[in-house]
Design a protein around this motif. Structure first.
Motif, PDB file in Angstrom:
ATOM      1  N   CYS A   1       0.855  -1.209  -0.136  1.00 33.67           N
ATOM      2  CA  CYS A   1       0.120   0.008  -0.112  1.00 33.67           C
ATOM      3  C   CYS A   1       0.895   1.155   0.120  1.00 33.67           C
ATOM      4  CB  CYS A   1      -0.659  -0.035   1.270  1.00 33.67           C
ATOM      5  SG  CYS A   1      -0.200  -0.041   2.612  1.00 33.67           S
ATOM      6  N   ARG A   2       2.215   1.146   0.288  1.00 31.32           N
ATOM      7  CA  ARG A   2       3.192   2.308   0.183  1.00 31.32           C
ATOM      8  C   ARG A   2       4.578   1.761   0.087  1.00 31.32           C
ATOM      9  NH1 ARG A   2       4.431   5.942   5.795  1.00 31.32           N
ATOM     10  NH2 ARG A   2       5.876   7.188   4.739  1.00 31.32           N
ATOM     11  N   ILE A   3       5.574   2.497  -0.569  1.00 32.96           N
ATOM     12  CA  ILE A   3       6.716   2.386  -0.871  1.00 32.96           C
ATOM     13  C   ILE A   3       7.403   3.457  -0.356  1.00 32.96           C
ATOM     14  CG2 ILE A   3       8.521   1.707  -2.365  1.00 32.96           C
ATOM     15  CD1 ILE A   3       6.472   0.391  -4.059  1.00 32.96           C
ATOM     16  N   ILE A   4       8.501   3.078   0.510  1.00 31.14           N
ATOM     17  CA  ILE A   4       9.466   4.167   1.147  1.00 31.14           C
ATOM     18  C   ILE A   4      10.687   4.037   0.687  1.00 31.14           C
ATOM     19  CG2 ILE A   4      10.375   5.191   3.181  1.00 31.14           C
ATOM     20  CD1 ILE A   4       7.623   4.053   4.584  1.00 31.14           C
ATOM     21  N   LYS A   5      11.560   5.047   0.155  1.00 27.73           N
ATOM     22  CA  LYS A   5      12.875   4.957  -0.359  1.00 27.73           C
ATOM     23  C   LYS A   5      13.695   5.538   0.657  1.00 27.73           C
ATOM     24  CE  LYS A   5      11.661   4.671  -5.319  1.00 27.73           C
ATOM     25  NZ  LYS A   5      11.737   5.053  -6.416  1.00 27.73           N
ATOM     26  N   VAL A   6      14.660   4.857   1.091  1.00 32.14           N
ATOM     27  CA  VAL A   6      15.800   5.314   1.921  1.00 32.14           C
ATOM     28  C   VAL A   6      17.120   5.413   1.068  1.00 32.14           C
ATOM     29  CG1 VAL A   6      17.327   4.906   3.806  1.00 32.14           C
ATOM     30  CG2 VAL A   6      14.768   3.957   4.084  1.00 32.14           C
ATOM     31  N   HIS A   7      17.789   6.556   1.147  1.00 26.15           N
ATOM     32  CA  HIS A   7      19.074   6.689   0.343  1.00 26.15           C
ATOM     33  C   HIS A   7      19.888   7.741   1.168  1.00 26.15           C
ATOM     34  CE1 HIS A   7      21.609   7.665  -3.021  1.00 26.15           C
ATOM     35  NE2 HIS A   7      20.924   6.513  -3.579  1.00 26.15           N
ATOM     36  N   LYS A   8      21.260   7.353   1.207  1.00 26.97           N
ATOM     37  CA  LYS A   8      22.185   8.460   1.762  1.00 26.97           C
ATOM     38  C   LYS A   8      22.032   9.964   1.373  1.00 26.97           C
ATOM     39  CE  LYS A   8      24.620   5.513   4.224  1.00 26.97           C
ATOM     40  NZ  LYS A   8      24.857   5.825   5.745  1.00 26.97           N
ATOM     41  N   ASN A   9      21.768  10.057   0.042  1.00 24.83           N
ATOM     42  CA  ASN A   9      21.602  11.268  -0.683  1.00 24.83           C
ATOM     43  C   ASN A   9      19.995  11.644  -0.491  1.00 24.83           C
ATOM     44  OD1 ASN A   9      21.218  13.608  -2.084  1.00 24.83           O
ATOM     45  ND2 ASN A   9      22.954  12.960  -3.484  1.00 24.83           N
TER      46      ASN A   9
ATOM     47  N   ASP B   1      13.253   9.325   0.186  1.00 25.07           N
ATOM     48  CA  ASP B   1      12.063   9.743   1.030  1.00 25.07           C
ATOM     49  C   ASP B   1      12.986  10.426   2.466  1.00 25.07           C
ATOM     50  OD1 ASP B   1       9.924   9.629  -0.538  1.00 25.07           O
ATOM     51  OD2 ASP B   1      10.175   7.501  -0.165  1.00 25.07           O
ATOM     52  N   PHE B   2      13.693   9.247   2.822  1.00 19.79           N
ATOM     53  CA  PHE B   2      14.543   9.526   4.208  1.00 19.79           C
ATOM     54  C   PHE B   2      16.009   9.184   3.893  1.00 19.79           C
ATOM     55  CE2 PHE B   2      10.058   8.426   5.214  1.00 19.79           C
ATOM     56  CZ  PHE B   2       9.854   9.621   5.888  1.00 19.79           C
ATOM     57  N   THR B   3      16.896   9.453   4.807  1.00 13.83           N
ATOM     58  CA  THR B   3      18.322   9.160   4.803  1.00 13.83           C
ATOM     59  C   THR B   3      18.631   7.979   5.833  1.00 13.83           C
ATOM     60  OG1 THR B   3      18.994  11.196   6.097  1.00 13.83           O
ATOM     61  CG2 THR B   3      19.089  11.493   3.753  1.00 13.83           C
ATOM     62  N   THR B   4      17.741   7.623   6.647  1.00 16.23           N
ATOM     63  CA  THR B   4      18.214   6.807   7.845  1.00 16.23           C
ATOM     64  C   THR B   4      16.933   5.728   7.927  1.00 16.23           C
ATOM     65  OG1 THR B   4      17.036   8.041   9.641  1.00 16.23           O
ATOM     66  CG2 THR B   4      19.101   8.486   9.102  1.00 16.23           C
ATOM     67  N   MET B   5      17.164   4.528   8.480  1.00 18.57           N
ATOM     68  CA  MET B   5      16.242   3.314   8.595  1.00 18.57           C
ATOM     69  C   MET B   5      15.189   4.020   9.693  1.00 18.57           C
ATOM     70  SD  MET B   5      16.397   0.815   6.688  1.00 18.57           S
ATOM     71  CE  MET B   5      15.373  -0.130   7.877  1.00 18.57           C
ATOM     72  N   HIS B   6      15.850   4.493  10.782  1.00 21.01           N
ATOM     73  CA  HIS B   6      15.044   4.842  12.073  1.00 21.01           C
ATOM     74  C   HIS B   6      13.868   5.938  11.444  1.00 21.01           C
ATOM     75  CE1 HIS B   6      18.062   4.262  15.242  1.00 21.01           C
ATOM     76  NE2 HIS B   6      17.019   3.659  15.579  1.00 21.01           N
ATOM     77  N   LYS B   7      14.164   6.710  10.706  1.00 20.26           N
ATOM     78  CA  LYS B   7      13.129   7.824  10.060  1.00 20.26           C
ATOM     79  C   LYS B   7      12.323   7.187   9.338  1.00 20.26           C
ATOM     80  CE  LYS B   7      16.197  12.032  10.389  1.00 20.26           C
ATOM     81  NZ  LYS B   7      16.765  12.909   9.487  1.00 20.26           N
ATOM     82  N   ALA B   8      12.493   6.201   8.301  1.00 18.23           N
ATOM     83  CA  ALA B   8      11.637   5.432   7.585  1.00 18.23           C
ATOM     84  C   ALA B   8      10.732   4.767   8.290  1.00 18.23           C
ATOM     85  CB  ALA B   8      12.325   4.406   6.560  1.00 18.23           C
TER      86      ALA B   8
ATOM     87  N   ARG C   1      24.585   2.882  10.098  1.00 20.37           N
ATOM     88  CA  ARG C   1      25.128   2.335  11.460  1.00 20.37           C
ATOM     89  C   ARG C   1      24.063   2.839  12.462  1.00 20.37           C
ATOM     90  NH1 ARG C   1      29.363   4.176   8.613  1.00 20.37           N
ATOM     91  NH2 ARG C   1      31.345   2.845   8.361  1.00 20.37           N
ATOM     92  N   GLU C   2      23.079   2.108  12.389  1.00 16.87           N
ATOM     93  CA  GLU C   2      21.828   2.334  13.321  1.00 16.87           C
ATOM     94  C   GLU C   2      21.512   1.012  14.130  1.00 16.87           C
ATOM     95  OE1 GLU C   2      18.651   4.290  11.109  1.00 16.87           O
ATOM     96  OE2 GLU C   2      19.960   4.003   9.545  1.00 16.87           O
ATOM     97  N   LYS C   3      20.901   1.054  15.229  1.00 17.17           N
ATOM     98  CA  LYS C   3      20.292   0.178  16.005  1.00 17.17           C
ATOM     99  C   LYS C   3      18.707   0.126  15.728  1.00 17.17           C
ATOM    100  CE  LYS C   3      20.220  -1.752  20.817  1.00 17.17           C
ATOM    101  NZ  LYS C   3      21.076  -3.094  20.580  1.00 17.17           N
ATOM    102  N   ILE C   4      18.197  -0.859  15.439  1.00 18.16           N
ATOM    103  CA  ILE C   4      16.630  -0.725  14.850  1.00 18.16           C
ATOM    104  C   ILE C   4      15.967  -1.765  15.406  1.00 18.16           C
ATOM    105  CG2 ILE C   4      15.193  -0.998  12.740  1.00 18.16           C
ATOM    106  CD1 ILE C   4      16.949   1.314  12.473  1.00 18.16           C
ATOM    107  N   GLU C   5      14.483  -1.432  15.853  1.00 15.45           N
ATOM    108  CA  GLU C   5      13.566  -2.377  16.469  1.00 15.45           C
ATOM    109  C   GLU C   5      12.096  -2.158  15.857  1.00 15.45           C
ATOM    110  OE1 GLU C   5      12.440  -4.409  20.692  1.00 15.45           O
ATOM    111  OE2 GLU C   5      13.819  -2.849  20.742  1.00 15.45           O
TER     112      GLU C   5
END
Length: 366
Positions: A63-71, A76-83, A105-109
């Motif tokens: 229902c939704r696709i989110i793109k994470v990119h360093k640039n 849509d976001f530069t970090t996994m946390h924000k996504a 470099r992230e700790k995700i839950e």
């Protein structure tokens, strides 16, 4: 009704086993009772709808696709946390997070209510999530994180999918006898999770297969001690398991604690390689259950193959087996007497998707 009769039968088996011990029956008689209980389980597992788990109803259409990119120009976001924070806390439809190449470099839950999340990398060699916590590290409350809290990536919600991505715990390999050095790359504490073409890299306790039904396809898992551990009901298909043990190590530590638990690890068409002297498994749980089928085992496997966790009583209750495996590590000459070479009938429940009820929740994914 089927569940009730099954549970009653299993409870009766445990009562029989208890009283047989109390009245000092011989080891062989106790083993015979355990064997009969196992054969009853075999017969039930051969039915398509055997599981004690809840009915699984997956959703694959996003229902939704989110793109994470360093640039930020390309995503849509530069970090996994924000996504992840952009997804509703109570999520009811499939959300795909597409993660570009790079090291995050992230700790995700993933919280328990955030179901139906898919994580797609640009390739396991290109998209990497890494952290370096160990069990002895202090958490926000000043107390040690423990093994559970050391995970780089933790999944607490059902119907999670990851593809083409590496999960890494960068904590260094511990010295022999060191404490508090467990360093989990991924912890899966939810039902119906799948990992396709992923890599799990760590040392001690790499992959915490904690609880629930899980599927791993064409994955690479690296560690030294108990690097696949927990009480999940999990099928590993076409995976490469690589040991980096200095001296002795162990591939699995399965924690099944009761005859009533339908849990265990099954490795099918896999490959075991690496360094050191490796046990196929250690009996973390009293009723620990692990099977290897059609798997290549390099010479690193210790002749004994399995370890009872220092408790001889577990030798009567664990279930450890091999079926049609190959390579120098499969030699049964020095194997412990309480492991077995399985027959076709005994292996059948372990070697297909029915082991994890995959026909109910994996059909469209594969």
């Amino acid at each position: 009704m089927e569940y009730s009769s099954t549970a009653m039968g299993l409870k009766l088996f445990i009562i029989i086993l208890f009283f047989s011990s109390a009245y000092s029956h011989s080891y062989s008689n106790s083993f015979k009772i355990a064997e009969e209980g196992y054969l009853n389980w075999i017969r039930r597992m051969n039915f398509r709808n055997h599981s004690l788990f809840v009915e699984a109803k997956n959703k694959f259409e996003p229902c939704r696709i989110i793109k994470v990119h360093k640039n930020p120009k390309y995503g849509d976001f530069t970090t996994m946390h924000k996504a992840i924070n952009s997804i509703p806390v109570v999520n009811l439809c499939r959300v795909v997070i597409s993660v570009s190449a790079g090291t995050y470099r992230e700790k995700i839950e993933i919280p328990a209510t955030m179901a139906y999340v898919t994580l797609e990398g640009a390739g396991a060699d290109k998209t990497i999530i890494r952290w370096d916590d160990t069990a002895g590290c202090k958490g926000p409350n000043g107390q040690p994180l423990g093994t559970y809290g050391s995970a780089t990536f933790a999944v607490n919600a059902p119907y999670f999918v990851a593809k083409n991505i590496t999960f890494k715990n960068k904590a260094p390999s511990p010295a022999a006898g060191a404490t508090g050095k467990q360093a989990v790359a991924v912890r899966i504490s939810a039902d119906t999770a799948a990992f396709i073409n992923c890599m799990f890299v760590g040392a001690q306790d790499t992959l915490y297969d904690h609880k629930g039904r899980h599927y791993f396809k064409n994955c690479y898992i690296q560690g030294s001690v108990d690097f696949v551990f927990g009480d999940g009901l999990s099928l590993y298909e076409g995976c490469h398991l690589h040991a980096k043990a200095n001296k002795y190590g162990a591939l699995t530590a399965q924690k099944r604690e009761s005859m009533l638990e339908e849990t265990g690890f099954s490795f099918v068409n896999c490959k075991v390689t690496g360094s050191g002297a490796l046990y196929l498994g250690r009996a973390w749980g009293t009723f620990s259950r692990v099977v290897f089928a059609y798997t290549f085992m390099d010479k690193i496997i210790t002749p004994r193959g399995w370890y009872n966790w220092g408790d001889k009583k577990r030798e009567m209750t664990v279930f450890y087996g091999q079926f049609n495996c190959s390579g120098p590590g499969t030699d049964h000459t020095g194997r412990v007497s309480w492991a077995r070479e399985l027959s076709q009938q005994e292996a059948e429940p372990f070697i297909s998707l029915s082991f994890i009820d995959g026909h109910k929740w994996l059909t469209d994914l594969r």
